[in-house]
Design a protein around this motif. Structure first.
Motif, mmCIF file in Angstrom:
data_model
loop_
_atom_site.group_PDB
_atom_site.id
_atom_site.type_symbol
_atom_site.label_atom_id
_atom_site.label_comp_id
_atom_site.label_asym_id
_atom_site.label_seq_id
_atom_site.Cartn_x
_atom_site.Cartn_y
_atom_site.Cartn_z
ATOM 1 N N LEU A 34 0.814 -1.208 0.000
ATOM 2 C CA LEU A 34 0.000 0.000 0.000
ATOM 3 C C LEU A 34 0.853 1.266 0.000
ATOM 4 O O LEU A 34 0.367 2.352 -0.313
ATOM 5 C CB LEU A 34 -0.912 0.034 1.228
ATOM 6 C CG LEU A 34 -2.199 -0.791 1.196
ATOM 7 C CD1 LEU A 34 -1.931 -2.268 0.982
ATOM 8 C CD2 LEU A 34 -2.998 -0.578 2.482
ATOM 9 N N ALA A 35 2.153 1.145 0.349
ATOM 10 C CA ALA A 35 2.967 2.317 0.634
ATOM 11 C C ALA A 35 3.148 3.233 -0.572
ATOM 12 O O ALA A 35 3.256 4.453 -0.422
ATOM 13 C CB ALA A 35 4.331 1.881 1.168
ATOM 14 N N ARG A 36 3.191 2.689 -1.762
ATOM 15 C CA ARG A 36 3.432 3.503 -2.953
ATOM 16 C C ARG A 36 2.207 3.614 -3.856
ATOM 17 O O ARG A 36 2.300 4.096 -4.983
ATOM 18 C CB ARG A 36 4.611 2.918 -3.748
ATOM 19 C CG ARG A 36 5.911 2.900 -2.967
ATOM 20 C CD ARG A 36 7.066 2.340 -3.778
ATOM 21 N NE ARG A 36 8.282 2.245 -2.996
ATOM 22 C CZ ARG A 36 9.139 3.248 -2.805
ATOM 23 N NH1 ARG A 36 8.905 4.424 -3.372
ATOM 24 N NH2 ARG A 36 10.216 3.083 -2.072
ATOM 25 N N PHE A 37 1.061 3.195 -3.346
ATOM 26 C CA PHE A 37 -0.145 3.243 -4.167
ATOM 27 C C PHE A 37 -0.615 4.685 -4.314
ATOM 28 O O PHE A 37 -0.578 5.463 -3.350
ATOM 29 C CB PHE A 37 -1.244 2.388 -3.538
ATOM 30 C CG PHE A 37 -2.382 2.107 -4.477
ATOM 31 C CD1 PHE A 37 -2.247 1.149 -5.462
ATOM 32 C CD2 PHE A 37 -3.561 2.818 -4.409
ATOM 33 C CE1 PHE A 37 -3.282 0.891 -6.355
ATOM 34 C CE2 PHE A 37 -4.600 2.571 -5.283
ATOM 35 C CZ PHE A 37 -4.459 1.606 -6.261
ATOM 36 N N TYR A 41 -5.580 7.808 0.649
ATOM 37 C CA TYR A 41 -6.333 6.997 1.605
ATOM 38 C C TYR A 41 -5.694 5.624 1.777
ATOM 39 O O TYR A 41 -5.527 5.128 2.899
ATOM 40 C CB TYR A 41 -7.783 6.846 1.146
ATOM 41 C CG TYR A 41 -8.570 5.883 2.005
ATOM 42 C CD1 TYR A 41 -8.901 6.213 3.307
ATOM 43 C CD2 TYR A 41 -8.956 4.632 1.526
ATOM 44 C CE1 TYR A 41 -9.604 5.332 4.119
ATOM 45 C CE2 TYR A 41 -9.666 3.745 2.328
ATOM 46 C CZ TYR A 41 -9.981 4.105 3.623
ATOM 47 O OH TYR A 41 -10.667 3.215 4.414
ATOM 48 N N ILE A 42 -5.328 5.009 0.664
ATOM 49 C CA ILE A 42 -4.670 3.695 0.737
ATOM 50 C C ILE A 42 -3.325 3.816 1.454
ATOM 51 O O ILE A 42 -2.982 2.990 2.310
ATOM 52 C CB ILE A 42 -4.487 3.109 -0.680
ATOM 53 C CG1 ILE A 42 -5.849 2.802 -1.327
ATOM 54 C CG2 ILE A 42 -3.616 1.868 -0.634
ATOM 55 C CD1 ILE A 42 -6.627 1.699 -0.661
ATOM 56 N N ARG A 43 -2.574 4.855 1.141
ATOM 57 C CA ARG A 43 -1.252 5.015 1.778
ATOM 58 C C ARG A 43 -1.364 5.230 3.284
ATOM 59 O O ARG A 43 -0.465 4.856 4.039
ATOM 60 C CB ARG A 43 -0.491 6.175 1.130
ATOM 61 C CG ARG A 43 -0.073 5.910 -0.308
ATOM 62 C CD ARG A 43 1.011 6.881 -0.764
ATOM 63 N NE ARG A 43 0.588 8.268 -0.680
ATOM 64 C CZ ARG A 43 -0.058 8.928 -1.655
ATOM 65 N NH1 ARG A 43 -0.360 8.292 -2.793
ATOM 66 N NH2 ARG A 43 -0.391 10.184 -1.505
ATOM 67 N N LEU A 44 -2.458 5.831 3.738
ATOM 68 C CA LEU A 44 -2.663 6.018 5.178
ATOM 69 C C LEU A 44 -2.583 4.692 5.932
ATOM 70 O O LEU A 44 -2.189 4.655 7.095
ATOM 71 C CB LEU A 44 -4.037 6.640 5.439
ATOM 72 C CG LEU A 44 -4.198 8.152 5.333
ATOM 73 C CD1 LEU A 44 -5.654 8.525 5.527
ATOM 74 C CD2 LEU A 44 -3.323 8.860 6.356
ATOM 75 N N HIS A 45 -2.975 3.603 5.259
ATOM 76 C CA HIS A 45 -3.066 2.301 5.915
ATOM 77 C C HIS A 45 -1.813 1.444 5.719
ATOM 78 O O HIS A 45 -1.797 0.287 6.119
ATOM 79 C CB HIS A 45 -4.298 1.551 5.404
ATOM 80 C CG HIS A 45 -5.585 2.161 5.871
ATOM 81 N ND1 HIS A 45 -6.209 1.785 7.039
ATOM 82 C CD2 HIS A 45 -6.354 3.139 5.329
ATOM 83 C CE1 HIS A 45 -7.320 2.497 7.195
ATOM 84 N NE2 HIS A 45 -7.431 3.325 6.172
ATOM 85 N N ALA A 46 -0.787 2.017 5.094
ATOM 86 C CA ALA A 46 0.399 1.217 4.777
ATOM 87 C C ALA A 46 1.102 0.701 6.022
ATOM 88 O O ALA A 46 1.707 -0.377 5.997
ATOM 89 C CB ALA A 46 1.362 2.032 3.922
ATOM 90 N N ASN A 47 1.036 1.442 7.120
ATOM 91 C CA ASN A 47 1.744 1.039 8.334
ATOM 92 C C ASN A 47 0.830 0.408 9.383
ATOM 93 O O ASN A 47 1.248 0.197 10.520
ATOM 94 C CB ASN A 47 2.473 2.244 8.934
ATOM 95 C CG ASN A 47 3.578 2.743 8.033
ATOM 96 O OD1 ASN A 47 4.290 1.954 7.425
ATOM 97 N ND2 ASN A 47 3.709 4.059 7.914
ATOM 98 N N ASP A 48 -0.406 0.124 9.006
ATOM 99 C CA ASP A 48 -1.287 -0.601 9.927
ATOM 100 C C ASP A 48 -0.705 -1.996 10.190
ATOM 101 O O ASP A 48 -0.127 -2.612 9.280
ATOM 102 C CB ASP A 48 -2.687 -0.788 9.324
ATOM 103 C CG ASP A 48 -3.456 0.513 9.189
ATOM 104 O OD1 ASP A 48 -2.977 1.545 9.698
ATOM 105 O OD2 ASP A 48 -4.542 0.490 8.571
ATOM 106 N N PRO A 49 -0.910 -2.542 11.377
ATOM 107 C CA PRO A 49 -0.514 -3.945 11.600
ATOM 108 C C PRO A 49 -1.405 -4.935 10.846
ATOM 109 O O PRO A 49 -1.021 -6.101 10.694
ATOM 110 C CB PRO A 49 -0.655 -4.115 13.120
ATOM 111 C CG PRO A 49 -1.591 -3.032 13.558
ATOM 112 C CD PRO A 49 -1.361 -1.892 12.618
#
Length: 603
Positions: A34-37, A41-49
């Motif tokens: 998700l980190a480079r999408f 909004y998607i990038r916000l969730h890149a570091n979720d567990p």
């Protein structure tokens, strides 16, 4: 990532060295997909567990192989409660472990997967009585929605998922069968037998009855809870309203309420997405391009139809807001302005305390401001109150007061611009098609309208690769996600409006081509294929936008012989499921507009 190794000596040191290697090695490849999408909004969730996946139909194969349910969570960047649920649940290690272990978690931006989102929204609305975002739906490995919900506090959400998992473990076959039957039952009958004239008459009578039962005749709009603009419905009601009818008075009341109360930003212009109360006082603070483009068009059209100069002013002011706040430097317009400010305060960008106003304006100007605006408070707003015009004060005021109001407005806007408002900078095909249609109504009004329209037109052309329309370009210019049915139709509509206003033959040619491709790709004898999981359906309902089927029909009627679709074909798809149009007229209101065109104009 490079591991820095320090040998401590002895057996303990060797064990420490091995441990350091084991810890360091996975981290080198730990970046989330998700980190480079290209969606904030998607990038916000890149570091979720939570180990989120991006939607792909191949995930169904994985779900079958692992005998797991998919968990699809849909939202968007400007959504306040999406941020709250992320913070409370998706960043909770215990809940993340539960989702990762028992389900296949999938995160989607509803604006990039709109067909999938619309299908899931309809499912949750049917099964729970209401729907919205964040939208969380559990899907069987066969692709059928099983159970869904919107925001839940973390304890309730965890218990909800746990109960479902326990039932799935014991009754997977029964639950899969139940989900399949429920999905099939939502498909409307496709038995026709009515011509477009008879269907239009029956649908209009049904719609008028529904309006009388559900319209708020005192405050405008529909319902007694949250109030949404519902542009497709208002548009249709305005088109069937008589010159001096109660229906026309109701539509005008709704337009006046939306423009004069809390749905509209009275400093910078533009409309919020909805109000949380039935009196149009308390907005949910996100501003969406898709709403503002439609509302600008609606006010401009009805200003011309009903000769109401104030509606034209509102339409133009809305376009000015779009040009000032949502125009992208590389052409086109961005998707949304967030409901929360940088510190996470809902409405923080738009709210004021009494002390702030005194400090910024000074005592004399403060007293003038309080003569023009009231400071409306809500118990859930932490950052202050919202400036609203005093009840009964219209936008038409004396010259002296108008000058004072404009001076105060500029001072407060300058102060507000020192705050930070996050933006969703996606430039979507669909919503830019809507903006182009609105701008094309007023090209001669201001040079900047024409210039902005030309930029939008060029951006939309850049999304067409000669055979396929794409949903957007990212900041590097890459084409992202193939367009869906609504994208094709709304881009075609925008280009056709532009072509008619500017005499641009190339835009007209592309509009016709997009209409043809949309028909070929999304229509078959079994109906319209509008989503990855949704079965084909004979009719497509309105939502925030009018149904792409009804818009397609209007475009075909406007084009006449130049259309790639014969009017006989279009008439057939409009009358494919008459029962649902008559029994649910408010959900399919835009069909009535198209049916009346074919009844009145030789279709």
């Amino acid at each position: 990532m490079q591991a820095v190794l320090v040998y401590a000596g002895g057996m303990a040191g060797k064990h420490l060295l091995i441990l350091l290697l084991l810890v360091a090695m996975p981290l080198a490849a730990a970046e989330s997909p998700l980190a480079r999408f290209p969606s904030p909004y998607i990038r916000l969730h890149a570091n979720d567990p939570v180990q989120w996946r991006l939607w792909d139909e191949s995930l169904l194969k994985q779900a079958k192989r692992e005998h797991k349910l998919l968990f699809i969570s849909s939202g968007y960047y400007a959504c306040h409660w999406c941020h709250v649920m992320q913070r409370e649940s998706f960043q909770n290690a215990q809940i993340a472990e539960q989702l990762n272990r028992h389900f296949i978690p999938v995160k989607i931006d509803r604006e990039l997967w709109p067909e999938l989102d619309a299908y899931l929204i309809a499912f949750v609305d049917k099964t729970r009585g209401s729907a919205g975002w964040p939208l969380n739906v559990f899907i069987t490995p066969e692709g059928y929605p099983l159970l869904g919900t919107t925001y839940l506090p973390p304890q309730e959400f965890s218990a909800f998922a746990l109960r479902l998992q326990e039932r799935w473990k014991k009754e997977a076959g029964y639950l899969s069968s139940l989900a399949r039957r429920a999905a099939m039952s939502q498909r409307p009958d496709s038995k026709s037998g009515m011509d477009n004239i008879a269907l239009a008459q029956a649908m209009e009578a049904s719609l008028l009855s529904a309006w009388e039962a559900q319209g708020d005749l005192l405050a405008g709009g529909f319902g007694q809870q949250a109030k949404f603009p519902q542009v497709p419905l208002l548009h249709t009601l305005a088109r069937i309203a008589g010159v001096d009818s109660e229906l026309k008075a109701f539509v005008q009341l709704t337009l006046d309420q939306m423009a004069s109360l809390g749905l509209r930003d009275h400093l910078a212009g533009g409309f919020f997405r909805y109000t949380t109360d039935p009196g149009w006082q308390e907005p949910h603070f996100e501003k969406m391009l898709i709403d503002n483009a439609q509302l600008a068009y609606l006010y401009l059209e009805l200003a011309q139809r009903w000769q109401v100069s104030q509606y034209r002013e509102i339409g133009l002011e809305t376009l000015d807001f779009l040009l000032g706040e949502m125009r992208h430097p590389k052409g086109g317009f961005i998707s949304a302005l967030s409901a929360v400010d940088r510190s996470g305060e809902e409405g923080g960008y738009y709210l004021w305390t009494d002390d702030e106003l005194r400090r910024i304006l000074g005592q004399q100007r403060y007293e003038q401001a309080r003569e023009i605006w009231s400071l409306h408070h809500n118990d859930t707003w932490q950052a202050g109150g919202l400036l609203l015009p005093h009840q009964g004060m219209t936008n038409t005021v004396g010259d002296e007061l108008a000058d004072v109001k404009e001076t105060l407005r500029r001072v407060l806007l300058q102060a507000r611009q020192q705050r930070h408002l996050p933006k969703d900078n996606k430039r979507l095909a669909l919503s830019n098609g809507l903006v182009l249609a609105a701008l094309s109504r007023v090209l001669e009004e201001k040079k900047q309208y024409r210039h902005a329209a030309e930029e939008v037109r060029d951006y939309l052309f850049s999304l067409w690769d000669g055979s396929t329309l794409w949903r957007m370009r990212d900041l590097d210019g890459n084409l992202i996600r193939q367009a869906g049915f609504e994208d094709y139709i709304q881009v075609s509509r925008g280009l056709l409006h532009w072509a008619e206003a500017s005499n641009d033959g190339k835009s007209r040619e592309l509009a016709v081509k997009l209409l043809q491709v949309a028909w070929q790709r999304f229509h078959s004898e079994t109906g319209w294929q509008v989503g990855a999981l949704a079965p084909p359906r004979p009719v497509v309902p309105d939502a925030v936008l009018p149904s792409p089927v009804s818009v397609m029909a209007e475009l075909a009627h406007t084009l006449g012989r130049a259309s790639p679709l014969t009017l006989q074909r279009v008439r057939k798809v409009l009358t494919a499921a008459p029962t649902v149009l008559i029994t649910q007229p408010m959900e399919y209101a835009s069909y009535l507009t198209a049916l009346r065109q074919f009844s009145d104009g030789g279709g």
